[in-house]
Motif scaffolding. Structure first.
Motif, PDB file in Angstrom:
ATOM      1  N   UNK A   1      16.341  16.479 129.251  1.00 16.31           N
ATOM      2  CA  UNK A   1      14.940  16.856 129.010  1.00 16.31           C
ATOM      3  C   UNK A   1      14.023  16.568 130.211  1.00 16.31           C
ATOM      4  N   UNK A   2      14.315  15.505 130.955  1.00 16.89           N
ATOM      5  CA  UNK A   2      13.518  15.194 132.146  1.00 16.89           C
ATOM      6  C   UNK A   2      13.680  16.285 133.193  1.00 16.89           C
ATOM      7  N   UNK A   3      14.903  16.726 133.397  1.00 15.32           N
ATOM      8  CA  UNK A   3      15.160  17.778 134.373  1.00 15.32           C
ATOM      9  C   UNK A   3      14.500  19.084 133.953  1.00 15.32           C
ATOM     10  N   UNK A   4      14.631  19.422 132.682  1.00 18.60           N
ATOM     11  CA  UNK A   4      14.019  20.653 132.191  1.00 18.60           C
ATOM     12  C   UNK A   4      12.496  20.579 132.262  1.00 18.60           C
ATOM     13  N   UNK A   5      11.937  19.395 132.020  1.00 18.31           N
ATOM     14  CA  UNK A   5      10.489  19.207 132.124  1.00 18.31           C
ATOM     15  C   UNK A   5       9.993  19.453 133.551  1.00 18.31           C
ATOM     16  N   UNK A   6      10.831  19.173 134.508  1.00 19.07           N
ATOM     17  CA  UNK A   6      10.497  19.404 135.920  1.00 19.07           C
ATOM     18  C   UNK A   6      10.729  20.855 136.340  1.00 19.07           C
ATOM     19  N   UNK A   7      11.192  21.672 135.399  1.00 17.17           N
ATOM     20  CA  UNK A   7      11.395  23.084 135.686  1.00 17.17           C
ATOM     21  C   UNK A   7      12.772  23.440 136.201  1.00 17.17           C
ATOM     22  N   UNK A   8      13.700  22.503 136.140  1.00 14.97           N
ATOM     23  CA  UNK A   8      15.047  22.783 136.630  1.00 14.97           C
ATOM     24  C   UNK A   8      15.748  23.757 135.685  1.00 14.97           C
ATOM     25  N   UNK A   9      16.370  24.745 136.265  1.00 18.76           N
ATOM     26  CA  UNK A   9      17.133  25.730 135.497  1.00 18.76           C
ATOM     27  C   UNK A   9      18.613  25.584 135.839  1.00 18.76           C
ATOM     28  N   UNK A  10      19.467  26.030 134.946  1.00 16.04           N
ATOM     29  CA  UNK A  10      20.906  25.894 135.118  1.00 16.04           C
ATOM     30  C   UNK A  10      21.559  27.261 135.017  1.00 16.04           C
ATOM     31  N   UNK A  11      22.646  27.412 135.746  1.00 15.34           N
ATOM     32  CA  UNK A  11      23.362  28.687 135.704  1.00 15.34           C
ATOM     33  C   UNK A  11      24.862  28.439 135.798  1.00 15.34           C
ATOM     34  N   UNK A  12      25.586  29.395 135.336  1.00 14.53           N
ATOM     35  CA  UNK A  12      27.045  29.368 135.396  1.00 14.53           C
ATOM     36  C   UNK A  12      27.495  30.749 135.842  1.00 14.53           C
ATOM     37  N   UNK A  13      28.219  30.782 136.939  1.00 18.88           N
ATOM     38  CA  UNK A  13      28.696  32.047 137.513  1.00 18.88           C
ATOM     39  C   UNK A  13      27.531  33.002 137.774  1.00 18.88           C
ATOM     40  N   UNK A  14      26.415  32.437 138.241  1.00 16.70           N
ATOM     41  CA  UNK A  14      25.255  33.232 138.609  1.00 16.70           C
ATOM     42  C   UNK A  14      24.348  33.657 137.468  1.00 16.70           C
ATOM     43  N   UNK A  15      24.660  33.249 136.255  1.00 18.50           N
ATOM     44  CA  UNK A  15      23.863  33.635 135.087  1.00 18.50           C
ATOM     45  C   UNK A  15      23.147  32.406 134.525  1.00 18.50           C
ATOM     46  N   UNK A  16      21.834  32.517 134.291  1.00 21.31           N
ATOM     47  CA  UNK A  16      21.079  31.435 133.678  1.00 21.31           C
ATOM     48  C   UNK A  16      21.608  31.132 132.287  1.00 21.31           C
ATOM     49  N   UNK A  17      21.740  29.848 131.989  1.00 22.40           N
ATOM     50  CA  UNK A  17      22.366  29.478 130.721  1.00 22.40           C
ATOM     51  C   UNK A  17      21.942  28.069 130.317  1.00 22.40           C
ATOM     52  N   UNK A  18      21.916  27.821 129.021  1.00 23.11           N
ATOM     53  CA  UNK A  18      21.643  26.483 128.510  1.00 23.11           C
ATOM     54  C   UNK A  18      22.724  25.539 129.039  1.00 23.11           C
ATOM     55  N   UNK A  19      22.333  24.415 129.639  1.00 24.65           N
ATOM     56  CA  UNK A  19      23.330  23.507 130.221  1.00 24.65           C
ATOM     57  C   UNK A  19      24.316  22.937 129.202  1.00 24.65           C
ATOM     58  N   UNK A  20      23.894  22.824 127.969  1.00 23.14           N
ATOM     59  CA  UNK A  20      24.816  22.332 126.941  1.00 23.14           C
ATOM     60  C   UNK A  20      25.930  23.357 126.716  1.00 23.14           C
ATOM     61  N   UNK A  21      25.564  24.620 126.721  1.00 20.15           N
ATOM     62  CA  UNK A  21      26.572  25.669 126.563  1.00 20.15           C
ATOM     63  C   UNK A  21      27.468  25.774 127.788  1.00 20.15           C
ATOM     64  N   UNK A  22      26.917  25.480 128.954  1.00 22.36           N
ATOM     65  CA  UNK A  22      27.748  25.452 130.168  1.00 22.36           C
ATOM     66  C   UNK A  22      28.828  24.390 130.021  1.00 22.36           C
ATOM     67  N   UNK A  23      28.428  23.208 129.581  1.00 22.73           N
ATOM     68  CA  UNK A  23      29.414  22.146 129.370  1.00 22.73           C
ATOM     69  C   UNK A  23      30.467  22.573 128.359  1.00 22.73           C
ATOM     70  N   UNK A  24      30.011  23.120 127.242  1.00 24.32           N
ATOM     71  CA  UNK A  24      30.950  23.549 126.192  1.00 24.32           C
ATOM     72  C   UNK A  24      31.931  24.600 126.728  1.00 24.32           C
ATOM     73  N   UNK A  25      31.390  25.553 127.466  1.00 25.27           N
ATOM     74  CA  UNK A  25      32.248  26.619 128.007  1.00 25.27           C
ATOM     75  C   UNK A  25      33.264  26.101 129.015  1.00 25.27           C
ATOM     76  N   UNK A  26      33.031  24.908 129.534  1.00 24.90           N
ATOM     77  CA  UNK A  26      33.968  24.319 130.502  1.00 24.90           C
ATOM     78  C   UNK A  26      34.798  23.191 129.883  1.00 24.90           C
ATOM     79  N   UNK A  27      34.910  23.208 128.547  1.00 28.14           N
ATOM     80  CA  UNK A  27      35.829  22.317 127.858  1.00 28.14           C
ATOM     81  C   UNK A  27      35.250  21.011 127.349  1.00 28.14           C
ATOM     82  N   UNK A  28      33.962  20.750 127.570  1.00 32.61           N
ATOM     83  CA  UNK A  28      33.357  19.531 127.038  1.00 32.61           C
ATOM     84  C   UNK A  28      33.176  19.687 125.533  1.00 32.61           C
TER      85      UNK A  28
END
Length: 120
Positions: A10-37
């Motif tokens: 939440x701190x990172x998102x509050x600062x405006x940080x965005x996350x992507x996977x393979x060049x596509x913007x995505x929720x970081x929790x889903x990125x973790x899940x998609x990579x086996x977490x």
């Protein structure tokens, strides 16, 4: 089991940080899940918004932020580990500072505050 502590998200998102996977913007929790977490660890502090707390003025890792994160984790179908810091800031076996709100409580009242915080 593969997990990560993402309490700081939440701190990172509050600062405006965005996350992507393979060049596509995505929720970081889903990125973790998609990579086996399959587990997420969240930590919670008693009153992190205090001047001497974990996140002064902001309150990250408080009950409200932790509940929001837990809902996101559960919505992603992941398991959750909750790590209670019985303090307003970092706590570990070598350094356990009581939350400011508990400092002057009697032993009986301290036990009740601890119970209410844990179960509440």
């Amino acid at each position: 089991m593969l997990g990560a502590d993402i309490s700081f998200l939440p701190q990172l998102e509050d600062r405006g940080m965005a996350f992507s996977d393979k060049g596509m913007g995505k929720d970081p929790i889903l990125i973790l899940k998609d990579h086996g977490f399959n587990y997420v660890r969240l930590r919670i502090f008693n009153d992190p918004a205090r001047d001497s707390g974990y996140s002064p003025g902001k309150g990250f890792c408080d009950l409200q932020h932790t509940l929001q994160m837990a809902k996101r984790v559960k919505a992603a179908g992941m398991k959750l580990l909750l790590d209670f810091h019985y303090s307003d800031t970092w706590a570990d076996p070598g350094r356990q500072n009581k939350p400011a709100a508990w400092r002057n409580l009697s032993f009986t009242d301290l036990k009740k505050a601890l119970f209410d915080y844990t179960v509440g």
